[in-house]
Design an enzyme around this catalytic site. Structure first.
Site, short mmCIF file in Angstrom:
data_model
loop_
_atom_site.label_atom_id
_atom_site.label_comp_id
_atom_site.label_asym_id
_atom_site.label_seq_id
_atom_site.Cartn_x
_atom_site.Cartn_y
_atom_site.Cartn_z
CD GLU A 155 -1.95 1.30 7.49
OE1 GLU A 155 -2.09 0.09 7.19
OE2 GLU A 155 -1.92 2.20 6.66
CD GLU A 158 3.21 2.82 11.12
OE1 GLU A 158 2.61 1.81 10.68
OE2 GLU A 158 4.13 3.39 10.51
CB CYS A 180 -3.41 -2.20 2.01
SG CYS A 180 -3.80 -1.56 3.61
CB SER A 200 1.85 2.33 7.32
OG SER A 200 1.71 1.25 8.22
CE LYS A 239 -2.51 -7.23 -1.81
NZ LYS A 239 -1.85 -6.79 -0.57
CD GLU A 242 1.79 -7.79 -0.38
OE1 GLU A 242 0.88 -7.35 -1.11
OE2 GLU A 242 1.74 -7.78 0.86
CD GLU A 247 10.79 -7.69 1.11
OE1 GLU A 247 11.41 -8.38 0.27
OE2 GLU A 247 10.11 -6.70 0.80
CB CYS A 385 -9.13 -4.32 -3.96
SG CYS A 385 -7.93 -3.61 -2.86
#
Ligand code: SF4
Ligand code: SF4
Lengths: 420, 112
Positions: A155, A158, A180, A200, A239, A242, A247, A385
């Site tokens: 990241e 990037e 994240c 990102s 999460k 996620e 994908e 978190c």
């Protein structure tokens, strides 16, 4: 349903290919709801609303819910339950000699887990956590913190690339948003899809560790990747969403097989009869386990930003960053902004938002083309978190909200009597 | 109506319990709730700065990071944001706004 560390859980492990948008990860038990409205107050999107004259609340549709669990941890009556739990499936896999079970705990888990065993709030129990995972029968003690270091490399690079390519044809836009936090990502995809080019392209740390485990990790340990079962252990409910994103299969398999949170890990340790407090401190297995301070601060709002700056500063300036503490970006709540002076480069402008209501303010600014920032970190849970929806509950929140709630109900009840 | 009356009575019962257990709680409660997140945050920064827990404080100094990105034969030898990284570690996002519009069309009011 079963009770885990003060929260009810449905025993339901979604199969591969289930559409995560159709699952309720968080829902109200109508029989327990006392119509206080505390959940509605903390929910950024408005997904949780009163559905009848008695003001019983419900998450009206999973599409509007970011699965953050802030309603759950703030409900004074414990009326909100989790809809997804992989605990039973995981116990089965741990028993199966043919399955190689891999642990992937997030940074914040080690700052919350101890509380379930009587430790003071925030006590660091990383060493004991690793030992407990070994005792539970995990074959490889790999750690999401290692992937957090990978995330910084990816990241940070990037961001540097994006800054450099400004003015060129097809340049990716600035500011760059962190990616994240799964609640934030779903929020952007749902409410601000026009800003997706600003996100990102990096997967989250757990999104990176899953495929690394089944490719690099499999290679390094001479394991058949087919047999690997990856377990994401998170301070978070989002999460779980996620983890089943269809994908995420770049390893050639499902990258993340199961997701549990801090409360469920504590439950499993207790259920297995492990004496947590007397465990020795142990290290993770090195290849995908070793990590740095930059990785552990991912758990705090402002942490990803600080970790990324520890890299960007050195790359952009060509000089060593002598003091890694970049305290101006540390955030407890709200929105924080800072100008970071980087020698031989110039000023890097950053912003950090804690909570989705603040994220929306920042998004509106970007949408209007008025955002002066290069890099923006967003966390769904206030404080980051460490305060995630899957962490052990704050005993004071239940107690204190309870008291203000009682006052509120008193008021409503009296008001109605006067009317009648 | 029935529900609300019931909750009122239930709440009163609990309230009495709290009154017996402790005095002067109301003012302390808010401060305590705020300090809860702060104590976890403090502990995170303490571990970051503790060389007994983390030998290195920058990701680029992690020996296992050096190993995986090693130009000679490292698994990600073409570097961060290189070809292999893009294949395994980067992703694309999905526009979910149509689902939101469908929900709003059903009459649900949301905050955004
Ligand atoms: S916070 Fe809990 S009790 Fe209060 S309205 Fe929401 S679900 Fe019902
Ligand atoms: S989980 Fe988060 S987004 Fe969903 S209803 Fe609760 S507070 Fe709102």
């Amino acid at each position: 349903m079963r009770l885990i560390e003060g929260v009810m859980y449905r025993n339901y492990a979604p199969k591969d290919g289930t559409d995560p948008d159709r699952i309720t990860f968080v829902q109200v038990d109508a029989d327990k709801c006392q119509a206080c409205g505390a959940c509605e107050e903390v929910c950024a999107t408005g997904a949780i609303q009163s559905i009848n004259d008695d003001e019983i609340h419900q998450v009206v549709d999973p599409v509007a819910c970011m699965n953050c669990g802030q309603c759950l941890t703030n409900c004074p009556y414990g009326a909100i339950y989790e809809g997804v739990s992989f605990v039973d499936e995981l116990f089965e896999k741990l028993k199966d000699p043919d399955t190689i079970v891999v642990s992937m705990p997030a940074p914040s888990v080690r700052y919350g887990l101890g509380e379930c065993f009587g430790a003071a709030t925030g006590t660091y129990v990383g060493g004991k956590m690793h030992a407990a995972l070994r005792k539970l029968g995990f074959n490889y003690i790999w750690d999401t913190e290692f992937a957090a270091d990978v995330t910084i490399m990816e990241e940070g690079t990037e961001l540097i690339d994006r800054v450099k390519e400004q003015g060129e044809k097809d340049a990716r836009p600035l500011p760059q948003f962190t990616s994240c936090c799964p609640g934030w990502i779903k929020f952007a995809e749902t409410f601000y899809p026009d800003l997706m080019p600003n996100l990102s392209s990096c997967k989250s740390p757990i999104g990176m560790l899953g495929p690394l485990a089944k490719t690099y990790g499999a290679k390094e340990t001479d394991t058949n990747p087919k047999k690997i079962y990856t377990v994401s252990i998170m301070p978070c409910i989002a999460k779980k969403y996620e983890g089943i994103r269809p994908e995420l299969t770049d390893s050639g398999f499902s990258d993340i097989d199961a997701t549990i949170n801090t409360r469920e890990l504590a439950y499993m340790i207790k259920k297995a009869g492990i004496d947590f407090n007397n465990l020795p401190d142990q290290d993770p297995d090195p290849v995908l386990g070793e990590s740095t301070g930059a990785a552990t601060i991912f758990g705090n709002s402002g942490g990803v930003m600080e970790a990324a700056l520890r890299l960007a500063y050195e790359v952009l300036s060509g000089e060593k960053l002598n003091d890694p503490n970049i305290k101006v970006v540390r955030t407890h709540e709200g929105i924080k902004t800072a100008d970071i002076n980087v020698p031989n480069f110039g000023v890097v402008k950053v912003a950090i938002a804690s909570g989705l209501k603040n994220a929306a303010k920042i998004c509106d600014e970007v949408r209007a083309g008025k955002s002066p920032y290069h890099f923006i970190e967003i966390m769904t849970c206030p404080g980051g978190c460490v305060n995630g929806g899957g962490q052990p509950l704050d005993p004071e929140i239940q107690a204190s909200l309870f008291r203000s709630t009682v006052a509120q109900i008193n008021r409503r009840f009296r008001a109605r009597k006067i009317k009648a | 109506m029935k529900m609300k009356r019931r909750s009122f009575l239930k709440a009163c019962g609990v309230m009495t319990g709290y009154a017996v257990l402790s005095v002067n709680i109301a003012s302390e409660a808010f401060a305590a709730a705020m300090s809860f997140v702060a104590s976890r945050q403090k502990s995170v920064y303490a571990a970051d700065a503790n060389p007994k827990i983390y030998k290195f404080r920058k990701s680029q100094n992690n020996p296992m990071i050096t190993k995986i990105y090693n130009k000679d034969g490292g698994f990600l030898h073409d570097g961060p944001c290189g070809h292999k990284s893009h294949e395994l570690l980067h992703t694309e996002y999905i526009d979910r706004s149509a689902k939101l519009s469908a929900l709003k069309a059903k009459g649900y009011k949301l905050n955004f």
